[in-house]
Design a protein around this motif. Structure first.
Motif, PDB file in Angstrom:
ATOM      1  N   PRO A  96       0.844  -1.131   0.016  1.00 51.34           N
ATOM      2  CA  PRO A  96       0.079  -0.004  -0.085  1.00 51.34           C
ATOM      3  C   PRO A  96       0.960   1.476   0.098  1.00 51.34           C
ATOM      4  O   PRO A  96       0.664   2.222   0.671  1.00 51.34           O
ATOM      5  CB  PRO A  96      -0.805  -0.151   1.257  1.00 51.34           C
ATOM      6  CG  PRO A  96       0.177  -0.809   2.164  1.00 51.34           C
ATOM      7  CD  PRO A  96       1.016  -1.820   1.307  1.00 51.34           C
ATOM      8  N   ASP A  98      -1.082   4.407  -0.667  1.00 53.74           N
ATOM      9  CA  ASP A  98      -1.773   4.962   0.481  1.00 53.74           C
ATOM     10  C   ASP A  98      -0.879   5.540   1.483  1.00 53.74           C
ATOM     11  O   ASP A  98      -1.199   6.433   2.416  1.00 53.74           O
ATOM     12  CB  ASP A  98      -2.608   3.589   1.122  1.00 53.74           C
ATOM     13  CG  ASP A  98      -3.564   3.078   0.061  1.00 53.74           C
ATOM     14  OD1 ASP A  98      -4.031   3.879  -0.900  1.00 53.74           O
ATOM     15  OD2 ASP A  98      -3.884   1.893   0.136  1.00 53.74           O
ATOM     16  N   ARG A 118       0.130   8.983   0.552  1.00 56.74           N
ATOM     17  CA  ARG A 118      -1.102   9.943   0.665  1.00 56.74           C
ATOM     18  C   ARG A 118      -1.261  10.503   2.068  1.00 56.74           C
ATOM     19  O   ARG A 118      -1.559  11.576   2.679  1.00 56.74           O
ATOM     20  CB  ARG A 118      -2.380   9.541   0.063  1.00 56.74           C
ATOM     21  CG  ARG A 118      -3.382  10.245  -0.082  1.00 56.74           C
ATOM     22  CD  ARG A 118      -4.557   9.910  -0.684  1.00 56.74           C
ATOM     23  NE  ARG A 118      -4.925   8.373  -0.215  1.00 56.74           N
ATOM     24  CZ  ARG A 118      -4.752   7.548  -1.118  1.00 56.74           C
ATOM     25  NH1 ARG A 118      -4.048   7.280  -2.254  1.00 56.74           N
ATOM     26  NH2 ARG A 118      -5.062   5.851  -0.575  1.00 56.74           N
ATOM     27  N   GLU A 119      -1.396   9.384   2.988  1.00 55.40           N
ATOM     28  CA  GLU A 119      -1.605   9.630   4.479  1.00 55.40           C
ATOM     29  C   GLU A 119      -0.431  10.423   5.208  1.00 55.40           C
ATOM     30  O   GLU A 119      -0.539  11.555   5.809  1.00 55.40           O
ATOM     31  CB  GLU A 119      -1.684   8.150   5.084  1.00 55.40           C
ATOM     32  CG  GLU A 119      -3.040   7.419   5.064  1.00 55.40           C
ATOM     33  CD  GLU A 119      -4.150   8.229   5.430  1.00 55.40           C
ATOM     34  OE1 GLU A 119      -4.203   8.998   6.256  1.00 55.40           O
ATOM     35  OE2 GLU A 119      -5.215   7.958   4.642  1.00 55.40           O
ATOM     36  N   VAL A 167      -1.481   1.879   8.156  1.00 54.70           N
ATOM     37  CA  VAL A 167      -1.738   1.489   6.978  1.00 54.70           C
ATOM     38  C   VAL A 167      -1.338   0.318   6.317  1.00 54.70           C
ATOM     39  O   VAL A 167      -2.385  -0.525   5.759  1.00 54.70           O
ATOM     40  CB  VAL A 167      -1.167   2.561   5.894  1.00 54.70           C
ATOM     41  CG1 VAL A 167      -1.638   2.292   4.386  1.00 54.70           C
ATOM     42  CG2 VAL A 167      -1.867   4.175   6.248  1.00 54.70           C
ATOM     43  N   HIS A 195      -3.982  -2.779   5.578  1.00 54.54           N
ATOM     44  CA  HIS A 195      -3.746  -3.727   4.234  1.00 54.54           C
ATOM     45  C   HIS A 195      -3.632  -4.982   4.512  1.00 54.54           C
ATOM     46  O   HIS A 195      -4.367  -5.691   3.825  1.00 54.54           O
ATOM     47  CB  HIS A 195      -2.564  -3.060   3.717  1.00 54.54           C
ATOM     48  CG  HIS A 195      -2.035  -3.818   2.413  1.00 54.54           C
ATOM     49  ND1 HIS A 195      -2.832  -3.596   1.074  1.00 54.54           N
ATOM     50  CD2 HIS A 195      -1.000  -4.610   2.325  1.00 54.54           C
ATOM     51  CE1 HIS A 195      -2.003  -4.587   0.428  1.00 54.54           C
ATOM     52  NE2 HIS A 195      -1.181  -5.193   1.081  1.00 54.54           N
TER      53      HIS A 195
END
Length: 154
Positions: free
Chosen positions: A61, A64, A67-68, A132, A136
């Motif tokens: 991920p 992801d 982005r976080e 994350v 995942h």
């Protein structure tokens, strides 16, 4: 050789995730010598490379996480956002992915007393990375992570 924990499963669907998680354990070792006589930071870098070089590394991920952590950088202020832009790029495209070794390096700098203004950001970014990755892995194992969150309603 299964190292006493069961047989090694070549090309396991969880191989990239396991290697990535392994890198995070070594990041926690930090400046201390651990497995194979390697300093934690170096061993974390090794396992990060191993995770991303696997045939299944594309399933991690990384977008992801990126982005976080970008969202966290904006919340932590100019220094954190500048670090993110320098190490991850300021413009987001589908080709941009998270580079865990950059966070290993930042954590090493913070522990060594350099980059003190980024200490809270580094800790928050490391925590978000684990969250994350864990979500995942649970989703890949069939759990409905969104509906499994416990909320304290008191």
């Amino acid at each position: 050789l299964g190292m006493g924990y069961g047989p090694i499963i070549s090309n396991s669907p969880a191989e990239a995730e396991a290697s990535y998680a392994h890198s995070l354990v070594h990041r926690l070792e930090g400046p201390h010598v651990g497995e194979f006589g390697m300093v934690g930071w170096s061993n974390a870098n090794f396992w990060s490379r191993a995770a991303s070089s696997r045939d299944r590394g594309y399933e991690l991920p990384l977008n992801d996480i990126r982005r976080e952590v970008h969202t966290l950088a904006k919340l932590h202020g100019e220094d954190a956002l500048a670090w993110f832009d320098d190490h991850m790029g300021s413009a987001y495209t589908d080709d941009d992915v998270w580079e865990p070794r950059a966070l290993h390096q930042l954590c090493a700098e913070v522990v060594a007393g350099r980059n003190a203004p980024l200490k809270q950001f580094a800790q928050s970014a490391a925590e978000k990375e684990v969250q994350v990755l864990a979500a995942h892995c649970l989703e890949r194992a069939g759990f409905d992570v969104q509906s499994s969150v416990c909320v304290d309603e008191s």
